[in-house]
Design a protein around this motif. Structure first.
Motif, mmCIF file in Angstrom:
data_model
loop_
_atom_site.group_PDB
_atom_site.id
_atom_site.type_symbol
_atom_site.label_atom_id
_atom_site.label_comp_id
_atom_site.label_asym_id
_atom_site.label_seq_id
_atom_site.Cartn_x
_atom_site.Cartn_y
_atom_site.Cartn_z
ATOM 1 N N GLU A 427 -50.794 122.009 22.741
ATOM 2 C CA GLU A 427 -51.878 122.740 22.094
ATOM 3 C C GLU A 427 -53.223 122.423 22.754
ATOM 4 O OE1 GLU A 427 -54.350 121.225 19.807
ATOM 5 O OE2 GLU A 427 -53.629 119.333 20.605
ATOM 6 N N GLN A 428 -53.324 121.265 23.413
ATOM 7 C CA GLN A 428 -54.551 120.949 24.157
ATOM 8 C C GLN A 428 -54.777 121.950 25.280
ATOM 9 O OE1 GLN A 428 -54.740 117.042 25.998
ATOM 10 N NE2 GLN A 428 -56.583 117.589 27.153
ATOM 11 N N PHE A 429 -53.703 122.389 25.921
ATOM 12 C CA PHE A 429 -53.857 123.370 27.003
ATOM 13 C C PHE A 429 -54.521 124.646 26.482
ATOM 14 C CE2 PHE A 429 -49.824 121.276 28.782
ATOM 15 C CZ PHE A 429 -50.553 120.416 29.592
ATOM 16 N N ALA A 430 -54.085 125.095 25.316
ATOM 17 C CA ALA A 430 -54.661 126.320 24.753
ATOM 18 C C ALA A 430 -56.140 126.136 24.433
ATOM 19 C CB ALA A 430 -53.883 126.729 23.505
ATOM 20 N N ARG A 431 -56.496 124.973 23.896
ATOM 21 C CA ARG A 431 -57.906 124.725 23.562
ATOM 22 C C ARG A 431 -58.757 124.530 24.817
ATOM 23 N NH1 ARG A 431 -58.521 120.205 21.630
ATOM 24 N NH2 ARG A 431 -56.418 119.353 21.508
ATOM 25 N N ASP A 432 -58.229 123.790 25.782
ATOM 26 C CA ASP A 432 -58.991 123.556 27.018
ATOM 27 C C ASP A 432 -59.169 124.839 27.820
ATOM 28 O OD1 ASP A 432 -59.243 120.902 26.399
ATOM 29 O OD2 ASP A 432 -57.859 120.157 27.931
ATOM 30 N N ALA A 433 -58.139 125.689 27.826
ATOM 31 C CA ALA A 433 -58.205 126.911 28.633
ATOM 32 C C ALA A 433 -59.173 127.931 28.057
ATOM 33 C CB ALA A 433 -56.815 127.536 28.750
ATOM 34 N N ARG A 434 -59.447 127.857 26.763
ATOM 35 C CA ARG A 434 -60.209 128.938 26.117
ATOM 36 C C ARG A 434 -61.643 129.045 26.623
ATOM 37 N NH1 ARG A 434 -62.007 132.762 25.245
ATOM 38 N NH2 ARG A 434 -61.909 134.220 23.500
ATOM 39 N N ILE A 435 -62.285 127.945 26.944
ATOM 40 C CA ILE A 435 -63.688 127.993 27.348
ATOM 41 C C ILE A 435 -63.869 128.688 28.688
ATOM 42 C CG2 ILE A 435 -63.546 125.697 28.416
ATOM 43 C CD1 ILE A 435 -66.622 127.422 26.798
ATOM 44 N N ALA A 436 -62.859 128.630 29.543
ATOM 45 C CA ALA A 436 -63.001 129.199 30.891
ATOM 46 C C ALA A 436 -63.227 130.700 30.862
ATOM 47 C CB ALA A 436 -61.774 128.862 31.738
ATOM 48 N N MET A 437 -62.838 131.366 29.780
ATOM 49 C CA MET A 437 -63.067 132.801 29.640
ATOM 50 C C MET A 437 -64.511 133.106 29.234
ATOM 51 S SD MET A 437 -59.556 133.266 27.503
ATOM 52 C CE MET A 437 -59.525 135.033 27.284
ATOM 53 N N ILE A 438 -65.256 132.045 28.897
ATOM 54 C CA ILE A 438 -66.611 132.210 28.373
ATOM 55 C C ILE A 438 -67.672 131.738 29.352
ATOM 56 C CG2 ILE A 438 -68.198 131.477 26.555
ATOM 57 C CD1 ILE A 438 -65.746 131.265 24.690
ATOM 58 N N TYR A 439 -67.548 130.491 29.854
ATOM 59 C CA TYR A 439 -68.676 129.978 30.639
ATOM 60 C C TYR A 439 -68.687 130.491 32.079
ATOM 61 C CZ TYR A 439 -65.679 125.794 31.793
ATOM 62 O OH TYR A 439 -64.692 124.922 32.186
ATOM 63 N N GLU A 440 -69.825 130.271 32.725
ATOM 64 C CA GLU A 440 -70.125 130.839 34.052
ATOM 65 C C GLU A 440 -70.135 132.368 34.023
ATOM 66 O OE1 GLU A 440 -71.295 128.805 35.973
ATOM 67 O OE2 GLU A 440 -70.463 126.956 35.173
ATOM 68 N N GLY A 441 -70.504 132.918 32.893
ATOM 69 C CA GLY A 441 -70.500 134.370 32.723
ATOM 70 C C GLY A 441 -69.210 134.790 32.051
ATOM 71 N N THR A 442 -69.311 135.307 30.828
ATOM 72 C CA THR A 442 -68.096 135.698 30.103
ATOM 73 C C THR A 442 -67.283 136.695 30.924
ATOM 74 O OG1 THR A 442 -69.146 137.586 29.011
ATOM 75 C CG2 THR A 442 -69.312 135.436 27.902
ATOM 76 N N ASN A 443 -66.020 136.818 30.572
ATOM 77 C CA ASN A 443 -65.172 137.723 31.349
ATOM 78 C C ASN A 443 -65.606 139.177 31.224
ATOM 79 O OD1 ASN A 443 -63.841 135.466 32.138
ATOM 80 N ND2 ASN A 443 -61.896 135.949 31.156
ATOM 81 N N GLY A 444 -66.227 139.523 30.103
ATOM 82 C CA GLY A 444 -66.800 140.856 29.997
ATOM 83 C C GLY A 444 -67.946 141.068 30.968
ATOM 84 N N VAL A 445 -68.750 140.025 31.168
ATOM 85 C CA VAL A 445 -69.842 140.099 32.142
ATOM 86 C C VAL A 445 -69.280 140.207 33.563
ATOM 87 C CG1 VAL A 445 -71.731 138.767 33.170
ATOM 88 C CG2 VAL A 445 -71.544 138.945 30.686
ATOM 89 N N GLN A 446 -68.179 139.511 33.832
ATOM 90 C CA GLN A 446 -67.550 139.626 35.149
ATOM 91 C C GLN A 446 -67.104 141.063 35.409
ATOM 92 O OE1 GLN A 446 -67.700 136.889 37.099
ATOM 93 N NE2 GLN A 446 -68.652 135.962 35.299
#
Length: 596
Positions: A427-446
């Motif tokens: 479950e740590q993988f799911a929590r750790d992976a979630r932020i990558a879709m947000i920071y450095e510009g959200t995926n919608g911004v990409q």
């Protein structure tokens, strides 16, 4: 259970075999990095990641970081791990030789980066951000600043951050309020508050070098009035050692869903001394040299976590016995069969595997283009490489992190109820992976960046860097043979991408909201086609190797089977993306604001 062994054979495949015909190889400046040398580097990196970083992954998640009297204490073991990491030269792997780096190709560094992210993504953020800061400084800082700060940053002795976000502005940086007042001696006094600063304060290095966006007193409004400044936590003394405090204070740590081993800080700059990096009022240009590097790296975070989640799920699926195979008992001596015999578990495992191998193959292609962009001597190659990197950067960031999070969720599902409790570790993988879709510009911004900036740039020239090799492959391999179903699938998806491109371009010129409504589906469609092209090439190589009686038949057989799964089960998503794009914005924008 968190399980990981670096997929070294697949890494060597994507590095040495898969992209040999992409036109980005044969660079004289990189000739010394032979396959044997690269293999040795990857093997040693795998040991460090497995033996040093992986054991701290759960520790970092469970203990986290603590703020004590303005000082951030990292989790137990992080300081010693960072010392081993830097002393081993891993922080300086792809840095310029002239500033103390080892000058390895990005195509090697990105594979090492995947391993680091797979074993401890929270830890990876410290050297990763420092690398990004050094990248911006190499390009834009004065020689004086480079000499004073770059060697220590590149060695890892000092860490780096980037300070963009403020409480009232994230993506819209034109609203930022931090101020920079000139002092008449070439320095500036920086004042303001920043939030979400990764490793903004910590105890792993004696000094931290912040790259801060702020406004000069006479700056124009909006993004055209932003400048970039280098602001050390501690001012170096005459000998270059950390000296007095520079008025940079950590006011709080964010309490986050994941990456607990990485401190996310609220920083206050109280008339802190800083120096201009690049030209006044052109700070975004310099900062994006760092952010574009970071966006590819964030994509590697998605891949790394996805690979660790997949391996953990495979381990569990082979170990956990539950029920009998639908075709009859596979292990009759046991009370039940391992769950890997069940079709739906296979569906999840194969999806995870295809996502990871597809992302790794595409990442290797982009990394080779990065090397060519920086080191090739032919103008045409440099331009084509630069076009490809620009086009694919938002795809790598957004698609890899989307798929990495999906893979982590699938790993939890494979574990069933045990995946939902912390003891399993997945479950740590799911929590750790979630932020990558947000920071450095959200995926919608990409996605908006892709359709709004990258597609129209140079009259669409960047598209050729992807479209031309895909079209050539389809034309060359469209005949009879074992590849035919895959080539046909690629041709259909590529046709959908071409039609979608024309649709987005035509509608977007008349109505920008049409392009915005299509953007996320368009990015996914482009990413699927690029991955499909990589899988088709991998299948062609595998068929040839199997026909030649390769001693590694098992590897090529597995690669071919994974490619077939991708074309059967993953690439059909391209059709859904195209249909959504074709539907336009109407239903998306139909509700009045008050109706939500």
């Amino acid at each position: 259970m968190q399980v990981y062994e670096a997929p070294l054979r697949d890494m060597r495949f994507v590095h040495e075999e898969l992209h040999a015909d992409d036109g980005f190889g044969g660079i004289a400046a990189l000739e010394e990095f032979t396959p044997d040398l690269v293999s040795a580097v990857l093997e040693e990196a795998a040991k460090v990641c497995r033996d040093v970083l992986l054991p701290l992954n759960r520790v970092g998640d469970e203990v986290g970081c603590v703020l004590e009297n303005g000082v951030v204490r990292t989790p137990p073991g992080f300081i010693e791990a960072y010392r081993q990491f830097t002393e081993g030269g891993w922080a300086s792997l792809a840095e310029p030789v002239e500033w103390g780096g080892q000058g390895l190709p990005e195509s090697v560094a990105k594979l090492v980066e995947e391993m680091i992210c797979a074993t401890n993504v929270a830890f990876s953020l410290c050297p990763g951000l420092t690398h990004g800061g050094a990248k911006a400084m190499v390009t834009y800082a004065t020689d004086e600043l480079k000499q004073a700060y770059l060697p220590k940053m590149i060695s890892g002795e000092w860490a780096g951050t980037m300070c963009l976000t403020e409480a009232h502005c994230g993506t819209d940086l034109g609203m930022l309020r931090s101020k920079a007042v000139p002092q008449g001696d070439g320095s500036f006094k920086i004042s303001g508050s920043k939030i979400f600063i990764t490793f903004g304060e910590h105890d792993m290095t004696p000094n931290i070098i912040h790259l801060v966006l702020a406004r000069l007193p006479d700056a124009p409004e909006g993004v055209k009035g932003i400048s970039l400044f280098l602001v050390p936590k501690l001012l170096p003394d005459a000998a270059g050692n950390p000296g007095p405090s520079n008025g940079v204070h950590c006011r709080a740590l964010e309490h986050k869903m994941g990456i607990h081993g990485s401190p996310t800080c609220q920083l206050e700059f109280d008339e802190s001394v800083g120096w201009l990096v690049g030209e006044a009022n052109r700070g975004l240009e310099a900062m994006f040299a760092m952010m574009n590097t970071e966006r590819v790296s964030v994509g590697m975070q998605g891949l790394g976590v996805g690979e660790a989640a997949y391996q953990s799920a495979v381990w569990y699926a082979k170990d956990r016995i539950q029920g009998r195979a639908l075709s009859g008992a596979q292990q009759p001596a046991k009370a039940a069969d391992p769950i890997i015999v069940h079709p739906d578990v296979r569906r999840m495992l194969m999806t995870m595997r295809a996502y990871n191998e597809g992302c790794r193959a595409l990442a290797a292609w982009v990394a080779r283009a990065l090397d060519a962009e920086h080191h090739a001597t032919e103008a045409e190659v440099k331009q084509r490489a630069g076009d490809f990197v620009a086009l694919m950067t938002p795809v790598v960031k957004a698609l890899f992190t989307d798929l990495g999070h999906e893979t982590a969720q699938l790993a939890m599902q494979v574990y069933g109820g045990h995946g939902y409790i912390r003891e399993s570790g997945v479950e740590q993988f799911a929590r750790d992976a979630r932020i990558a879709m947000i920071y450095e510009g959200t995926n919608g911004v990409q996605a908006l960046d892709l359709v709004g900036r990258k597609l129209p740039a140079h009259n669409g020239r960047s598209l050729r860097s992807l479209f031309h090799p895909v079209a050539a492959f389809i034309e060359e391999n469209g005949g009879e043979g074992p590849l035919q179903p895959m080539v046909q699938g690629l041709e259909k998806a590529f046709g959908a991408l071409q039609l979608a491109t024309a649709t987005v371009a035509e509608r977007g010129l008349k109505d920008p909201e049409e392009a915005g409504a299509a953007s996320t589906d368009y990015l996914r469609l482009m990413g699927l086609v690029a991955m499909g092209y990589c899988f088709a090439k991998a299948a062609r190589i595998s068929v040839a190797q199997l026909a030649a009686g390769s001693e590694e038949a098992s590897f090529y057989d597995a690669k071919l089977k994974t490619a077939r799964f991708f074309f059967d089960r993953v690439l059909p998503q391209a059709t859904a993306c195209f249909l959504a794009i074709k539907a336009g914005k109407a239903s998306m924008m139909a509700l009045e604001e008050a109706q939500f």
